[in-house]
Motif scaffolding. Structure first.
Motif, PDB file in Angstrom:
ATOM      1  N   ALA A 276       0.829  -1.204   0.000  1.00  0.00           N
ATOM      2  CA  ALA A 276       0.000   0.000   0.000  1.00  0.00           C
ATOM      3  C   ALA A 276       0.858   1.247   0.000  1.00  0.00           C
ATOM      4  O   ALA A 276       0.549   2.243  -0.683  1.00  0.00           O
ATOM      5  CB  ALA A 276      -0.931  -0.012   1.206  1.00  0.00           C
ATOM      6  N   GLU A 277       1.943   1.220   0.793  1.00  0.00           N
ATOM      7  CA  GLU A 277       2.848   2.370   0.799  1.00  0.00           C
ATOM      8  C   GLU A 277       3.491   2.560  -0.567  1.00  0.00           C
ATOM      9  O   GLU A 277       3.643   3.695  -1.057  1.00  0.00           O
ATOM     10  CB  GLU A 277       3.911   2.177   1.873  1.00  0.00           C
ATOM     11  CG  GLU A 277       3.357   2.267   3.300  1.00  0.00           C
ATOM     12  CD  GLU A 277       4.433   2.003   4.344  1.00  0.00           C
ATOM     13  OE1 GLU A 277       5.567   1.654   3.930  1.00  0.00           O
ATOM     14  OE2 GLU A 277       4.136   2.151   5.550  1.00  0.00           O
ATOM     15  N   SER A 278       3.864   1.446  -1.219  1.00  0.00           N
ATOM     16  CA  SER A 278       4.448   1.545  -2.570  1.00  0.00           C
ATOM     17  C   SER A 278       3.437   2.110  -3.544  1.00  0.00           C
ATOM     18  O   SER A 278       3.754   2.970  -4.381  1.00  0.00           O
ATOM     19  CB  SER A 278       4.919   0.159  -3.028  1.00  0.00           C
ATOM     20  OG  SER A 278       5.909  -0.345  -2.163  1.00  0.00           O
ATOM     21  N   VAL A 279       2.182   1.634  -3.439  1.00  0.00           N
ATOM     22  CA  VAL A 279       1.120   2.160  -4.312  1.00  0.00           C
ATOM     23  C   VAL A 279       0.894   3.640  -4.055  1.00  0.00           C
ATOM     24  O   VAL A 279       0.689   4.437  -4.988  1.00  0.00           O
ATOM     25  CB  VAL A 279      -0.168   1.346  -4.102  1.00  0.00           C
ATOM     26  CG1 VAL A 279      -1.343   2.001  -4.816  1.00  0.00           C
ATOM     27  CG2 VAL A 279       0.014  -0.076  -4.611  1.00  0.00           C
ATOM     28  N   ALA A 280       0.917   4.030  -2.763  1.00  0.00           N
ATOM     29  CA  ALA A 280       0.736   5.442  -2.433  1.00  0.00           C
ATOM     30  C   ALA A 280       1.863   6.287  -3.016  1.00  0.00           C
ATOM     31  O   ALA A 280       1.637   7.385  -3.560  1.00  0.00           O
ATOM     32  CB  ALA A 280       0.672   5.615  -0.918  1.00  0.00           C
ATOM     33  N   THR A 281       3.108   5.785  -2.907  1.00  0.00           N
ATOM     34  CA  THR A 281       4.244   6.511  -3.479  1.00  0.00           C
ATOM     35  C   THR A 281       4.111   6.630  -4.990  1.00  0.00           C
ATOM     36  O   THR A 281       4.321   7.708  -5.585  1.00  0.00           O
ATOM     37  CB  THR A 281       5.553   5.792  -3.120  1.00  0.00           C
ATOM     38  OG1 THR A 281       5.662   5.704  -1.692  1.00  0.00           O
ATOM     39  CG2 THR A 281       6.751   6.544  -3.650  1.00  0.00           C
TER      40      THR A 281
ATOM     41  N   SER B  58       0.587  11.393  -9.752  1.00  0.00           N
ATOM     42  CA  SER B  58      -0.098  12.670  -9.603  1.00  0.00           C
ATOM     43  C   SER B  58       0.825  13.827  -9.955  1.00  0.00           C
ATOM     44  O   SER B  58       0.420  14.780 -10.641  1.00  0.00           O
ATOM     45  CB  SER B  58      -0.599  12.810  -8.171  1.00  0.00           C
ATOM     46  OG  SER B  58      -1.212  14.065  -7.987  1.00  0.00           O
ATOM     47  N   HIS B  59       2.086  13.745  -9.490  1.00  0.00           N
ATOM     48  CA  HIS B  59       3.055  14.795  -9.821  1.00  0.00           C
ATOM     49  C   HIS B  59       3.301  14.847 -11.323  1.00  0.00           C
ATOM     50  O   HIS B  59       3.361  15.925 -11.935  1.00  0.00           O
ATOM     51  CB  HIS B  59       4.360  14.529  -9.058  1.00  0.00           C
ATOM     52  CG  HIS B  59       5.414  15.559  -9.296  1.00  0.00           C
ATOM     53  ND1 HIS B  59       5.310  16.877  -8.829  1.00  0.00           N
ATOM     54  CD2 HIS B  59       6.602  15.488  -9.966  1.00  0.00           C
ATOM     55  CE1 HIS B  59       6.383  17.551  -9.202  1.00  0.00           C
ATOM     56  NE2 HIS B  59       7.191  16.727  -9.894  1.00  0.00           N
ATOM     57  N   GLY B  60       3.417  13.634 -11.913  1.00  0.00           N
ATOM     58  CA  GLY B  60       3.597  13.600 -13.379  1.00  0.00           C
ATOM     59  C   GLY B  60       2.390  14.152 -14.100  1.00  0.00           C
ATOM     60  O   GLY B  60       2.531  14.864 -15.114  1.00  0.00           O
TER      61      GLY B  60
END
Length: 338
Positions: free
Chosen positions: A268-273, A279-281
């Motif tokens: 989940a943390e990897s997915v969030a990252t 999102s930034h892209g």
């Protein structure tokens, strides 16, 4: 060997087996004491009471024959004397039968000695009685001999039988006391055995129940905590029985759940990252798209200006072409003129 290492079935079987064994021992002990009591009762019923009855009947026969003897020695009617003698002989026959039966029943040394004393006193009495009877038949007065000689012999004979009766009574009392002692001992043993069986049964039931319910309750609490999302609960698995294996399985399941949750959390943390990076892209792409749109708008405006300029140039070219054609006409006319 720890109790918790035994299987639940073996543990329950051992507990119930011990209780059944104690019950069997109590039943065996009770049967043994009842058998002893039965043997004593049969001895009293078949030996002691019979001996007591025989000696009392024997004593009654002797008293009866003594009374008949006195009556026959003092009577003058021959027919009456013969009737008394006949009755005495019949009673003597039954007395002999009682004496023989008593000899069979009396087995102790004191009883045998009393029987010997009775036989001796009886022979002495009967010998003297027959002697006095013969004198009475000859017409002699035997009253003095009856009172001074025969009566003491009959009293001695009766006293000897009475001693045997007292001995039989004492033996009967001893047998009854022994029966009471056997009954009391049996009651005590059965009572103590019952108390021990109840206490041991309760202890075994408590130990067996406690050794099963405590791990099961711990397993239930652990399962409820895990169902509530608490994977940090401590599970202490002890023993090698079914409950111990259940706790070990729960501990393994908790560890597996913890690893799975940890992996899910990491993923989940990897997915969030990755989502943040996406999102930034997307934001960069949006900015670039907006910049490109603005450039396209500028390009469109420039193209419009270029199109207007080209159109104007085309109009100018057309005007120039017309002017050129006019000039050529003028030139031709001028040439013609020239």
């Amino acid at each position: 060997m720890k109790v918790s290492n035994l299987k639940v079935g073996s543990r329950l079987g051992l507990a119930f087996g011990l209780v059944l064994l104690i019950t069997a021992l109590i039943a065996t002990m009770g049967a043994w004491r009842l058998g002893t009591l039965k043997s004593s009762s049969q001895h009293v019923a078949t030996v002691e009471l019979e001996r007591q009855s025989l000696v009392q009947a024997w004593l009654s026969d002797i008293h009866l024959n003594w009374a008949r003897t006195l009556a026959s020695l003092k009577a003058v009617d021959v027919a009456y004397i013969d009737a008394l003698k006949k009755d005495m002989d019949a009673t003597s026959v039954t007395t002999v039968a009682k004496q023989k039966r008593m000899e069979e029943l009396v087995q102790d040394s004191q009883g045998k000695q009393l029987m010997a004393d009775i036989a001796k006193a009886r022979d002495t009495y009967r010998s003297k009685r027959d002697e006095i009877r013969d004198l009475a038949k000859l017409g002699e007065d035997v009253s003095v001999q009856v009172d001074q000689t025969l009566r003491p012999l009959s009293e001695k004979y009766i006293a000897a039988i009475d001693k045997l009766s007292q001995h039989m009574g004492a033996a009967l009392k001893n047998s009854q006391a022994e029966m009471a002692s056997v009954a009391d001992t049996g009651q005590t043993l059965l009572g103590v055995g019952a108390v021990v069986a109840i206490a041991l049964g309760a202890l075994l039931a408590y130990l067996a129940t406690h050794s099963i319910t405590v791990p099961v309750r711990h397993a239930l609490q652990s399962a409820e905590a895990m169902a509530g999302g608490n994977l940090s609960v401590a599970i202490h698995a002890q023993g090698k029985d079914e409950t111990g294996q259940l706790l070990q399985a729960l501990a393994g399941m908790k560890d597996n759940f913890a690893h799975i949750v940890s992996d899910v959390r990491n993923n989940a943390e990897s997915v969030a990252t990755a989502s943040a990076e996406i999102s930034h892209g997307n934001n960069d792409l949006s900015a670039r798209t907006e910049s490109q749109a603005s450039a396209l708008e500028q390009t469109a405006a420039s193209m419009e200006e270029l199109s207007s300029t080209v159109k104007q140039n085309a109009d100018n070219a057309r005007q120039a072409n017309q002017l050129a054609m006019s000039a050529s006409t003028v030139a031709i006319q001028g040439g013609e003129v020239v």
